[in-house]
Scaffold this active site. Structure first.
Site, PDB file in Angstrom:
ATOM      1  N   HIS A 183      -7.746  10.393   1.759  1.00  0.00           N
ATOM      2  CA  HIS A 183      -7.923   9.139   0.993  1.00  0.00           C
ATOM      3  C   HIS A 183      -6.723   8.877   0.080  1.00  0.00           C
ATOM      4  O   HIS A 183      -6.871   8.223  -0.959  1.00  0.00           O
ATOM      5  CB  HIS A 183      -9.209   9.153   0.152  1.00  0.00           C
ATOM      6  CG  HIS A 183     -10.419   9.613   0.896  1.00  0.00           C
ATOM      7  ND1 HIS A 183     -11.274   8.746   1.532  1.00  0.00           N
ATOM      8  CD2 HIS A 183     -10.895  10.862   1.139  1.00  0.00           C
ATOM      9  CE1 HIS A 183     -12.244   9.433   2.124  1.00  0.00           C
ATOM     10  NE2 HIS A 183     -12.034  10.723   1.900  1.00  0.00           N
ATOM     11  N   SER A 228      20.002  -2.632  -1.892  1.00  0.00           N
ATOM     12  CA  SER A 228      19.452  -3.957  -2.122  1.00  0.00           C
ATOM     13  C   SER A 228      20.607  -4.918  -2.392  1.00  0.00           C
ATOM     14  O   SER A 228      21.592  -4.548  -3.019  1.00  0.00           O
ATOM     15  CB  SER A 228      18.507  -3.921  -3.329  1.00  0.00           C
ATOM     16  OG  SER A 228      18.369  -5.219  -3.878  1.00  0.00           O
ATOM     17  N   LYS A 257      18.787   0.335  -6.162  1.00  0.00           N
ATOM     18  CA  LYS A 257      17.844   0.592  -5.078  1.00  0.00           C
ATOM     19  C   LYS A 257      18.443   1.373  -3.918  1.00  0.00           C
ATOM     20  O   LYS A 257      19.578   1.178  -3.532  1.00  0.00           O
ATOM     21  CB  LYS A 257      17.314  -0.742  -4.517  1.00  0.00           C
ATOM     22  CG  LYS A 257      16.413  -1.521  -5.449  1.00  0.00           C
ATOM     23  CD  LYS A 257      15.074  -0.838  -5.731  1.00  0.00           C
ATOM     24  CE  LYS A 257      14.155  -0.873  -4.532  1.00  0.00           C
ATOM     25  NZ  LYS A 257      13.677  -2.227  -4.275  1.00  0.00           N
ATOM     26  N   GLU A 295      10.608   1.780   7.446  1.00  0.00           N
ATOM     27  CA  GLU A 295       9.868   0.511   7.321  1.00  0.00           C
ATOM     28  C   GLU A 295       9.960  -0.305   8.607  1.00  0.00           C
ATOM     29  O   GLU A 295       8.976  -0.903   9.063  1.00  0.00           O
ATOM     30  CB  GLU A 295      10.430  -0.326   6.167  1.00  0.00           C
ATOM     31  CG  GLU A 295      10.058   0.198   4.795  1.00  0.00           C
ATOM     32  CD  GLU A 295      10.740  -0.604   3.697  1.00  0.00           C
ATOM     33  OE1 GLU A 295      10.019  -1.211   2.897  1.00  0.00           O
ATOM     34  OE2 GLU A 295      11.979  -0.639   3.643  1.00  0.00           O
TER      35      GLU A 295
END
Ligand code: ARG
Length: 487
Positions: free
Chosen positions: A167, A288, A294, A301
């Site tokens: 979970h 980024s 970043k 992804e």
């Protein structure tokens, strides 16, 4: 002509259009052409045609010197395609007609003998079978490499401890090697699915003709053997009507992509500041355009994102096939873009994830820190009581109360004295505190498939041995396929 009927436009001449007096409307030509994607089948088409030409000579249906001319022309065309100089023409609809027409310009009228006893229906089924065999083997080899990297990197992390999650809540401590070997198990089943499919693509479609075989004395065993199949297919109608093997590939690819997506999701989570478990190598991450600080996990992804198209490709072909009467219908041409797309997507995703795992850094201390919480050993405490003869449900209740007290008083689970523990349950002996020791906890988990140090080390070695065996077998099969390709 009725006044409402549209005047036929000046269209495009039909290849092999003896039956027609009219031409093809340009919109129809564009609409039905498939060569812009089915050219991916070129090498398999040529391989099938060479086998067919040789068989035609062996059975006396075509003079031997004509067959030699056909084979030489086809080899020539293969080189043109490889060199990128082949003039693909959408007016010639698909890859099959493009190659045959090119053969005619190269060797003249003899080219007209190649299609003897053959239809594009058994031809495309043959090309697809060869493509599937090759692509499954490539997927198996790629998955092998990814698993080898995971196993090699696991060797350094048998003693790296982190929380295992259910979970997405910290559940019980595990070893990083155990976690990565879980990926290996899952990816092994993916590889096996491609292997199973490859063994199922074992019969040669060539000779099934358009639907009912041929009146000519073709030798289907001859072409089957030349193309590395076990035997010819047993039913000409099934041969040209079925696409379940393609669906099976799309299914195996979708399952594998979903598995890669879950692995990717963990890479994304673990590389976040919140987790901080890993850092992706510069070569496998991006910056980024706006925020200078970043370092983004774009690779996992995108893998996660691409799993959607793999699932879509499967659903797309299932839907295309659902209502089709036997046998061939042109709808079935819609099998190819999903097939090629899933094959390429899968190949690319496995490749970049292999590189990602080979280069990422593990923050061993951060993982250990996260695994320190004695709460993760609450189950161990309950199981201690079970060993002392307490029914598990009662033990669960007792430890639940202890956990509740911890939350209430803001203390850790290992903060209770022996006396306090005895108050919770008399079966807690004097040594209960030691039970909340991580190493002791691991040592007790020595069941098959468990997290004890030796258990994980043994699993790692067994997996490495299996992979080495698999590598040998796959390389031999690759060599066999490559030898057949040059026939
Ligand atoms: N491009 C076709 C396909 O992929 C090849 C078979 C065409 N057969 C036919 N009868 N039109 O399905």
């Amino acid at each position: 002509m009725s006044p409402n009927k549209k005047e036929e436009r000046d269209g495009v001449a039909k290849p092999w259009g003896g039956r027609f007096s009219g031409k093809t409307d340009p919109t129809v030509e564009r609409f039905s052409a498939s060569v812009h994607f089915d050219k991916a089948l070129a090498r398999y088409d040529i391989r099938g045609s060479i086998a067919h030409a040789r068989m035609l000579a062996a059975t006396g249906l075509v003079p031997a010197e004509d067959a030699d001319t056909l084979v030489a022309g086809l080899r020539n065309i293969e080189q043109e395609i490889e060199a990128g100089s082949f003039p693909f023409d959408p007016a010639l609809e698909d890859i099959h007609m493009n190659i045959e027409a090119r053969l005619r310009t190269q060797v003249g009228a003899v080219a007209g003998r190649l299609h003897t006893g053959r239809s594009r229906n058994d031809q495309v089924a043959t090309d697809t079978a060869l493509f599937l065999r090759d692509t499954c083997l490539a997927a198996e080899l790629a998955l092998l490499e990814l698993r080898q990297v995971l196993v090699e990197r696991s060797r350094d992390h048998v003693d790296t401890v982190l929380p295992g999650y259910t979970h997405l809540q910290r559940a019980q401590p595990v070893r990083l090697a155990h976690h990565w070997l879980a990926y290996v198990e899952m990816l092994t089943r993916d590889a096996e699915r491609f292997g199973d499919l490859r063994r199922r693509v074992r019969r040669s479609p060539l000779g099934a003709g358009a639907i009912a075989g041929s009146t000519l004395p073709l030798d289907r065993n001859h072409t089957a053997e030349a193309l590395g199949f076990e035997a010819p297919t047993r039913n000409s109608m099934d041969t040209v009507a079925s696409r379940d093997l393609v669906i099976e590939f799309l299914s195996a690819a979708a399952i594998c992509m979903v598995n890669l997506s879950r692995i990717s999701e963990e890479l994304v989570l673990w590389s976040s500041t919140e987790f901080g478990f890993i850092e992706l190598a510069d070569a496998y991450s991006t910056g980024s355009s706006l925020m200078p600080q970043k370092k983004n996990p774009d690779v996992p992804e995108i893998v996660r994102g691409k799993s959607g198209r793999a699932v879509g490709n499967l659903v797309s072909l299932l839907t295309t096939m659902k209502g089709l009467p036997f046998t061939y219908n042109r709808d079935m041409q819609e099998d190819k873009e999903p097939l090629f797309d899933s094959a390429a997507t899968l190949r690319d995703c496995i490749e970049v994830l292999t590189g990602t795992f080979a280069t990422l850094d593990v923050d061993v201390d951060c993982m250990a820190q996260a695994a320190q919480d004695p709460m993760l050993l609450a189950t161990d405490l309950a199981e201690l009581l079970v060993r002392e003869g307490v029914p598990f449900r009662e033990a669960h209740e007792v430890v639940g109360k202890m956990v509740g007290r911890c939350a209430q008083d803001g203390v850790a689970l290992d903060a209770f004295s022996a006396e306090q523990m005895a108050e919770f349950h008399p079966a807690f002996g004097a040594s209960s505190g030691e039970l909340l020791d991580l190493e002791r906890s691991f040592a007790r988990r020595d069941l098959v498939g468990g997290t004890a140090r030796d258990t994980v080390s043994e699993a790692l070695e067994a997996t490495a041995r299996d992979l080495a065996e698999e590598a040998q077998a796959l390389e031999a099969q690759r060599a066999e396929e490559d030898a057949g390709d040059g026939s």
